[in-house]
Write a protein that holds these residues in place. Structure first.
Motif, mmCIF file in Angstrom:
data_model
loop_
_atom_site.group_PDB
_atom_site.id
_atom_site.type_symbol
_atom_site.label_atom_id
_atom_site.label_comp_id
_atom_site.label_asym_id
_atom_site.label_seq_id
_atom_site.Cartn_x
_atom_site.Cartn_y
_atom_site.Cartn_z
ATOM 1 N N ARG A 174 0.820 -1.204 0.000
ATOM 2 C CA ARG A 174 0.000 0.000 0.000
ATOM 3 C C ARG A 174 0.863 1.267 0.000
ATOM 4 O O ARG A 174 0.495 2.287 -0.579
ATOM 5 C CB ARG A 174 -0.967 -0.033 1.176
ATOM 6 N N LEU A 175 2.023 1.202 0.621
ATOM 7 C CA LEU A 175 2.939 2.342 0.564
ATOM 8 C C LEU A 175 3.473 2.546 -0.850
ATOM 9 O O LEU A 175 3.597 3.686 -1.317
ATOM 10 C CB LEU A 175 4.111 2.145 1.532
ATOM 11 N N LEU A 176 3.809 1.462 -1.532
ATOM 12 C CA LEU A 176 4.253 1.585 -2.922
ATOM 13 C C LEU A 176 3.189 2.284 -3.761
ATOM 14 O O LEU A 176 3.493 3.147 -4.592
ATOM 15 C CB LEU A 176 4.550 0.199 -3.499
ATOM 16 N N ALA A 177 1.940 1.903 -3.535
ATOM 17 C CA ALA A 177 0.853 2.518 -4.291
ATOM 18 C C ALA A 177 0.703 3.995 -3.952
ATOM 19 O O ALA A 177 0.476 4.833 -4.837
ATOM 20 C CB ALA A 177 -0.445 1.776 -4.016
ATOM 21 N N ALA A 178 0.830 4.347 -2.680
ATOM 22 C CA ALA A 178 0.730 5.752 -2.274
ATOM 23 C C ALA A 178 1.863 6.572 -2.876
ATOM 24 O O ALA A 178 1.662 7.721 -3.299
ATOM 25 C CB ALA A 178 0.749 5.861 -0.747
ATOM 26 N N GLU A 179 3.069 5.994 -2.926
ATOM 27 C CA GLU A 179 4.198 6.698 -3.528
ATOM 28 C C GLU A 179 3.962 6.923 -5.015
ATOM 29 O O GLU A 179 4.231 8.003 -5.548
ATOM 30 C CB GLU A 179 5.484 5.894 -3.309
ATOM 31 N N ARG A 180 3.456 5.913 -5.723
ATOM 32 C CA ARG A 180 3.170 6.075 -7.146
ATOM 33 C C ARG A 180 2.121 7.172 -7.373
ATOM 34 O O ARG A 180 2.217 7.964 -8.312
ATOM 35 C CB ARG A 180 2.675 4.757 -7.743
ATOM 36 N N ALA A 236 -2.772 -9.215 7.069
ATOM 37 C CA ALA A 236 -2.890 -8.435 5.839
ATOM 38 C C ALA A 236 -4.204 -7.663 5.812
ATOM 39 O O ALA A 236 -4.263 -6.510 5.387
ATOM 40 C CB ALA A 236 -2.783 -9.359 4.626
ATOM 41 N N ALA A 237 -5.271 -8.313 6.280
ATOM 42 C CA ALA A 237 -6.566 -7.630 6.337
ATOM 43 C C ALA A 237 -6.520 -6.446 7.294
ATOM 44 O O ALA A 237 -7.112 -5.397 7.042
ATOM 45 C CB ALA A 237 -7.652 -8.613 6.757
ATOM 46 N N ALA A 238 -5.790 -6.600 8.403
ATOM 47 C CA ALA A 238 -5.651 -5.485 9.349
ATOM 48 C C ALA A 238 -4.899 -4.324 8.709
ATOM 49 O O ALA A 238 -5.225 -3.155 8.938
ATOM 50 C CB ALA A 238 -4.932 -5.958 10.611
ATOM 51 N N ALA A 239 -3.899 -4.629 7.896
ATOM 52 C CA ALA A 239 -3.170 -3.572 7.196
ATOM 53 C C ALA A 239 -4.066 -2.876 6.184
ATOM 54 O O ALA A 239 -3.947 -1.667 5.963
ATOM 55 C CB ALA A 239 -1.940 -4.151 6.496
ATOM 56 N N ASP A 240 -4.985 -3.612 5.571
ATOM 57 C CA ASP A 240 -5.946 -2.977 4.671
ATOM 58 C C ASP A 240 -6.821 -1.983 5.416
ATOM 59 O O ASP A 240 -7.176 -0.929 4.894
ATOM 60 C CB ASP A 240 -6.836 -4.036 4.012
ATOM 61 N N ARG A 241 -7.160 -2.316 6.660
ATOM 62 C CA ARG A 241 -8.007 -1.404 7.442
ATOM 63 C C ARG A 241 -7.267 -0.125 7.784
ATOM 64 O O ARG A 241 -7.880 0.918 7.968
ATOM 65 C CB ARG A 241 -8.502 -2.105 8.710
ATOM 66 N N VAL A 242 -5.921 -0.200 7.897
ATOM 67 C CA VAL A 242 -5.149 1.018 8.114
ATOM 68 C C VAL A 242 -5.315 1.949 6.919
ATOM 69 O O VAL A 242 -5.279 3.156 7.054
ATOM 70 C CB VAL A 242 -3.651 0.679 8.330
ATOM 71 N N ASP A 243 -5.520 1.378 5.700
ATOM 72 C CA ASP A 243 -5.842 2.135 4.497
ATOM 73 C C ASP A 243 -4.814 3.213 4.206
ATOM 74 O O ASP A 243 -5.131 4.382 4.063
ATOM 75 C CB ASP A 243 -7.229 2.752 4.625
ATOM 76 N N LEU A 244 -3.547 2.808 4.107
ATOM 77 C CA LEU A 244 -2.451 3.758 3.971
ATOM 78 C C LEU A 244 -2.587 4.682 2.774
ATOM 79 O O LEU A 244 -2.176 5.828 2.829
ATOM 80 C CB LEU A 244 -1.121 3.004 3.866
ATOM 81 N N GLY A 245 -3.123 4.165 1.681
ATOM 82 C CA GLY A 245 -3.213 4.999 0.492
ATOM 83 C C GLY A 245 -4.638 5.334 0.104
ATOM 84 O O GLY A 245 -4.870 5.794 -0.997
ATOM 85 N N GLY A 246 -5.592 5.053 0.949
ATOM 86 C CA GLY A 246 -6.977 5.286 0.601
ATOM 87 C C GLY A 246 -7.559 4.055 -0.069
ATOM 88 O O GLY A 246 -6.853 3.217 -0.604
ATOM 89 N N SER A 247 -8.865 3.930 -0.064
ATOM 90 C CA SER A 247 -9.509 2.730 -0.577
ATOM 91 C C SER A 247 -9.269 2.530 -2.063
ATOM 92 O O SER A 247 -9.331 1.418 -2.569
ATOM 93 C CB SER A 247 -11.015 2.806 -0.325
ATOM 94 N N ARG A 248 -8.928 3.599 -2.804
ATOM 95 C CA ARG A 248 -8.700 3.467 -4.239
ATOM 96 C C ARG A 248 -7.469 2.622 -4.536
ATOM 97 O O ARG A 248 -7.249 2.194 -5.673
ATOM 98 C CB ARG A 248 -8.522 4.847 -4.877
ATOM 99 N N LEU A 249 -6.610 2.394 -3.530
ATOM 100 C CA LEU A 249 -5.369 1.678 -3.771
ATOM 101 C C LEU A 249 -5.483 0.202 -3.477
ATOM 102 O O LEU A 249 -4.511 -0.536 -3.614
ATOM 103 C CB LEU A 249 -4.246 2.266 -2.901
#
Length: 260
Positions: A174-180, A236-249
């Motif tokens: 999710r961080l990679l996606a936020a950086e992109r 992994a599901a818990a990390a999705d809930r953190v939603d680092l890059g927003g739900s679009r990612l």
């Protein structure tokens, strides 16, 4: 969490301070996430903090490209990791670092357990790595105390270790996606003829790689972790809930294959 700094690449005396206004806002958002009463509330604050972090990293890279080298020097910081689950915590830190354009090395103590991680990269990227790792470590510590394997016959320790590996891998994606996303947004606002954001970041990546090879090139790669518990998917599901890059990612990115 304790850290030690190495001055070889300019991480101590003489290192120019990273602009504090934006970083202070990021720190406050992460602190709110750590104190949040629900995962949904923590998600809101963490999401915004990481969005600002990603933009901060790109902006700092562009500023450094036109300024003196000491404005954002390459250096390293060594961060201690403690039991329980020191190996999983080390990979959480390392996979955050790699997503934020740093390189990393795990250190073992005499007993063979992971004792610390050295993060090597530009000052602005190391700062982002430390901020996010500190916050996510606090958040996961609280969650780990509550999680239990669905099968009461399974080892709680193995389940929690597996959970943390799953969390770390998904955070990396999710961080990679936020950086992109941040790179795309900044590139869209650049004036015609301006230096490409992608080129600036590629040049910085090459500089970090050269510094890493000079310092750690003789080290062998760590083996992939052997995860025995069933908690990986839940982590992994818990990390999705953190939603680092927003739900679009959701669903984008890749699983980290290497430890450095």
């Amino acid at each position: 969490m304790s850290t030690t700094h190495d001055v070889r690449f300019g991480t101590a005396a003489g290192e120019e301070a990273i602009p504090e206004a934006r970083l202070d806002r990021i720190r406050k958002l992460l602190a709110k996430a750590e104190r949040a009463g629900t995962p949904d509330e923590a998600e809101i604050y963490t999401d915004k903090a990481v969005e600002l972090m990603a933009r901060h990293g790109v902006d700092e890279a562009l500023l450094a490209a036109t300024g003196p080298p000491q404005a954002d020097p390459i250096g390293r910081v060594t961060i201690a990791v403690d039991d329980p689950y020191s190996g999983a915590k080390a990979r959480l830190l390392g996979w955050i670092a790699s997503a934020l354009r740093c390189r990393w090395v795990m250190h073992d103590n005499r007993g063979g357990k992971v004792s610390a991680v050295t993060v090597l990269g530009f000052a602005s990227d190391r700062e982002r790595t430390e901020l996010l790792y500190t916050s996510l470590l606090l958040q996961t510590t609280a969650q780990l105390a509550a999680v239990r394997p669905p099968d009461p016959r399974e080892s709680v320790a193995a389940y929690r270790r597996s959970w943390l590996y799953g969390f770390a891998a998904r955070v990396h994606q999710r961080l990679l996606a936020a950086e992109r996303e941040a790179v795309s947004e900044v590139a869209a606002t650049r004036e015609p003829g301006a230096t490409s954001v992608e080129l600036v970041l590629a040049d910085r990546g090459s500089e970090v790689d050269r510094a890493y090879e000079e310092e750690f090139g003789e080290l062998r790669r760590a083996r992939r972790p052997q995860v025995s518990g069933s908690g990986y998917r839940h982590g992994a599901a818990a990390a999705d809930r953190v939603d680092l890059g927003g739900s679009r990612l959701a669903g984008r990115g890749r699983t980290p294959a290497l430890d450095r």
